[in-house]
Design an enzyme around this catalytic site. Sequence first.
Site, PDB file in Angstrom:
ATOM      1  CG  ASP A 249     -43.817 -52.908   8.914  1.00 15.69           C
ATOM      2  OD1 ASP A 249     -43.971 -53.967   8.302  1.00 15.69           O
ATOM      3  OD2 ASP A 249     -44.124 -51.793   8.452  1.00 15.69           O
ATOM      4  CD  GLU A 307     -40.575 -55.780   6.281  1.00 10.55           C
ATOM      5  OE1 GLU A 307     -41.170 -56.296   5.339  1.00 10.55           O
ATOM      6  OE2 GLU A 307     -40.882 -54.665   6.748  1.00 10.55           O
ATOM      7  CG  HIS A 382     -47.501 -60.371   5.644  1.00 12.21           C
ATOM      8  ND1 HIS A 382     -46.333 -60.448   6.367  1.00 12.21           N
ATOM      9  CD2 HIS A 382     -47.722 -59.051   5.420  1.00 12.21           C
ATOM     10  CE1 HIS A 382     -45.874 -59.231   6.589  1.00 12.21           C
ATOM     11  NE2 HIS A 382     -46.695 -58.360   6.023  1.00 12.21           N
ATOM     12  CG  ASP A 383     -45.077 -58.224   2.875  1.00  8.31           C
ATOM     13  OD1 ASP A 383     -46.286 -57.925   2.886  1.00  8.31           O
ATOM     14  OD2 ASP A 383     -44.240 -57.724   3.643  1.00  8.31           O
TER      15      ASP A 383
HETATM   16  O1  TEU Z   1     -43.185 -54.386   4.321  1.00  8.98           O
HETATM   17  C1  TEU Z   1     -42.195 -53.458   4.042  1.00  8.98           C
HETATM   18  C2  TEU Z   1     -41.319 -53.648   2.894  1.00  8.98           C
HETATM   19  O2  TEU Z   1     -40.196 -53.209   3.011  1.00  8.98           O
HETATM   20  C3  TEU Z   1     -41.664 -54.172   1.571  1.00  8.98           C
HETATM   21  O3  TEU Z   1     -40.589 -54.869   1.052  1.00  8.98           O
HETATM   22  C4  TEU Z   1     -42.873 -54.985   1.491  1.00  8.98           C
HETATM   23  O4  TEU Z   1     -42.444 -56.305   1.447  1.00  8.98           O
HETATM   24  C5  TEU Z   1     -43.767 -54.659   0.330  1.00  8.98           C
HETATM   25  O5  TEU Z   1     -44.087 -55.810  -0.339  1.00  8.98           O
HETATM   26  C6  TEU Z   1     -43.264 -53.625  -0.628  1.00  8.98           C
HETATM   27  O6  TEU Z   1     -42.963 -54.104  -1.903  1.00  8.98           O
HETATM   28  C7  TEU Z   1     -43.913 -54.174   5.496  1.00  8.98           C
HETATM   29  C8  TEU Z   1     -45.041 -55.159   5.631  1.00  8.98           C
HETATM   30  O7  TEU Z   1     -44.524 -56.443   5.707  1.00  8.98           O
HETATM   31  C9  TEU Z   1     -45.992 -54.975   4.503  1.00  8.98           C
HETATM   32  O8  TEU Z   1     -47.031 -55.898   4.531  1.00  8.98           O
HETATM   33  C10 TEU Z   1     -46.529 -53.572   4.569  1.00  8.98           C
HETATM   34  O9  TEU Z   1     -47.319 -53.312   3.442  1.00  8.98           O
HETATM   35  C11 TEU Z   1     -45.437 -52.534   4.653  1.00  8.98           C
HETATM   36  O10 TEU Z   1     -44.435 -52.871   5.599  1.00  8.98           O
HETATM   37  C12 TEU Z   1     -45.981 -51.212   5.090  1.00  8.98           C
HETATM   38  O11 TEU Z   1     -46.244 -51.224   6.463  1.00  8.98           O
END
Ligand code: TEU
Length: 624
Positions: A249, A307, A382-383
Amino acid sequence: MLYVPFPLLQRASSSTPIFHIDLPRTLYFSPPTATMPTTPTTPTPITPWWKDAVVYQIYPASFKDSNGDGLGDIPGIISKIDYLKDLGIDIVWISPMFDSPQVDMGYDISDYEAVYPPYGTVEDMETLIRACHERDMKVILDLVINHTSDQHRWFQESRSSRDNPKRDWYIWKPPRYAEDGTRMPPTNWRSYFSGGTWEWDEPTGEYYLHLFAKEQPDLNWENEDTRNAIYDSAMRFWLDKGVDGFRVDTVNMYSKGVEFLDAPIIDPEFYEQPAWLYYANGPRMHEFLREMNDKVLKHYDAVTVGELPHTPDPKKVLDYVGASDKQLSMVFQFDIVDIGQGVARKYQFQPWKLPLFKGIVAKWQQFIEGTDGWTTAFCENHDQGRSISRFASDAPEYRVLSAKMLAIMMTALTGTLFIYQGQEIGMINVPRTWPISEFRDIESVNFYHSIAAQTNNDAATLDYVMRSLQILGRDNARLPMQWDASAHAGFTDREAGAWMRVHDRYGEINVARQVGDPESTWSFWREMIRLRREHGEVLVHGAFEGFEMENEETFVFAKRGGGKTVVVMLNFTGEEQRVEMPYEGLELRVGNYGDVEGAEKSAVGRARVLRPWEGRLYMMMGGH
Ligand code: TEU
């Protein structure tokens, strides 16, 4: 425009399957290529096990409820392992199932070594790992180590006093003061979930940093004890139980740098400003990742997929994924999923044109060529909103065609392929009519309310926010998985239904309806995964070439590798489009209209006519 109603297309398609592939399902290694010498003069590098793999992401809350509490769980996942095996999946990635107060759906972890009780137990996880391994599948977990939950005992200790030994495990700073004496946070940085990144702690008189929710304090990676504790608790604990790696993450945010400067103002209506320039890809990032490898990962042959948001420069991405540098196996670069997002505010949807999309695909296909880096092929997680709704058409007459067209594209791309749960059945975004009260995601809900407060509930502005959330909102991916047409989409037996509303159209779009149907989206994905495996040297490993990159309607690209050439033609419109075949001598192997024999009839020389949302894959054995 030639309009063929969708049911007719279905009937018109041949009843014999368009694929004739019956290969043994041996995984992980590319077949030897025709050009590979039988007695190599230099040692042939062995392809790592994860390059050819197809990964399936599971979001535990929304995958399958086994005990009727309305929430997905680990026994529910175990009950579907054979379903995933049947689809052709090699690696299962489980989004956070650790103990957590669930402020951010488990990305706020209070104990790395425990499972969130409604999801199950550590023993359930051991059963899941075993169930996957018995079927020659691997399991990777989410590694969320930029921050913990504020309920984690490390943070509880850290906040207990300024001289607690764990004080320095998180990032604490004294206030600033305005000229009139008003207390101010150390910087003007905006957090991902609206508002600032600094939370005032009255008892100890300092602020702590949280890039995400205030319940997600950022760990201080500068402290070696903190890093060692992370390696032990979040990594070795699970690697010793047999997990095969991690999706890491926010992998580029651990090194914050030493200077905490105010970010430039790009959104003048707010005090807090986007500040990733100051906290992403910081000075010690690569050092930390090398250390993590050296101390932990290399002892387990574990795979990592990081990520990697906010990193548009291919050179910088290569710094993370060059194999010889031993940091990460691969990353998710964000350009493709950032399409349509606003610059100053994510949920301010910006219309876009196809050349942008094509350019992004080409860029991240080609950036590893001639290097020892590796890439990923993904367009959902999931985002993100669902790919059919974002990049193609979820209109009833085009939904299935769109799903299959995107499946052709994704399975033809170089890199490790990631599929998000429900993508294989063509799940789509929430309807435009859902009000904000149906949304559950902290990011969406906080954003809506911050704009409501800032505009004094201006109807037009809020309507635009809702439109943006309907396209881009994270909840689109978090709806319960649609298993069948029974109540609550077969996701849960709970009378009151699932923790989140199921999609209105689950009766049409569900697993039960698709698994036995050779014409379904699910069957199409399965066959494309098999085709990808059969021709891994060109589809997984080949060199990418794009054509007519400025064309706004169609996407034509070629792949070459292992003595094979593939051409993919995709129509991203609801109208007929003319395209050019870039090479001669290729045969049509796959089409989303199903009529492989008929489709070529209209070909004149190099010209081809693609029907609405049509996708085709041509192949030739023997390169150019
Ligand atoms: O996402 C981190 C991130 O960098 C973001 O781009 C994320 O996509 C988010 O939509 C912010 O706009 C990761 C996870 O994938 C996310 O589900 C978590 O909420 C986040 O980290 C915090 O752990």
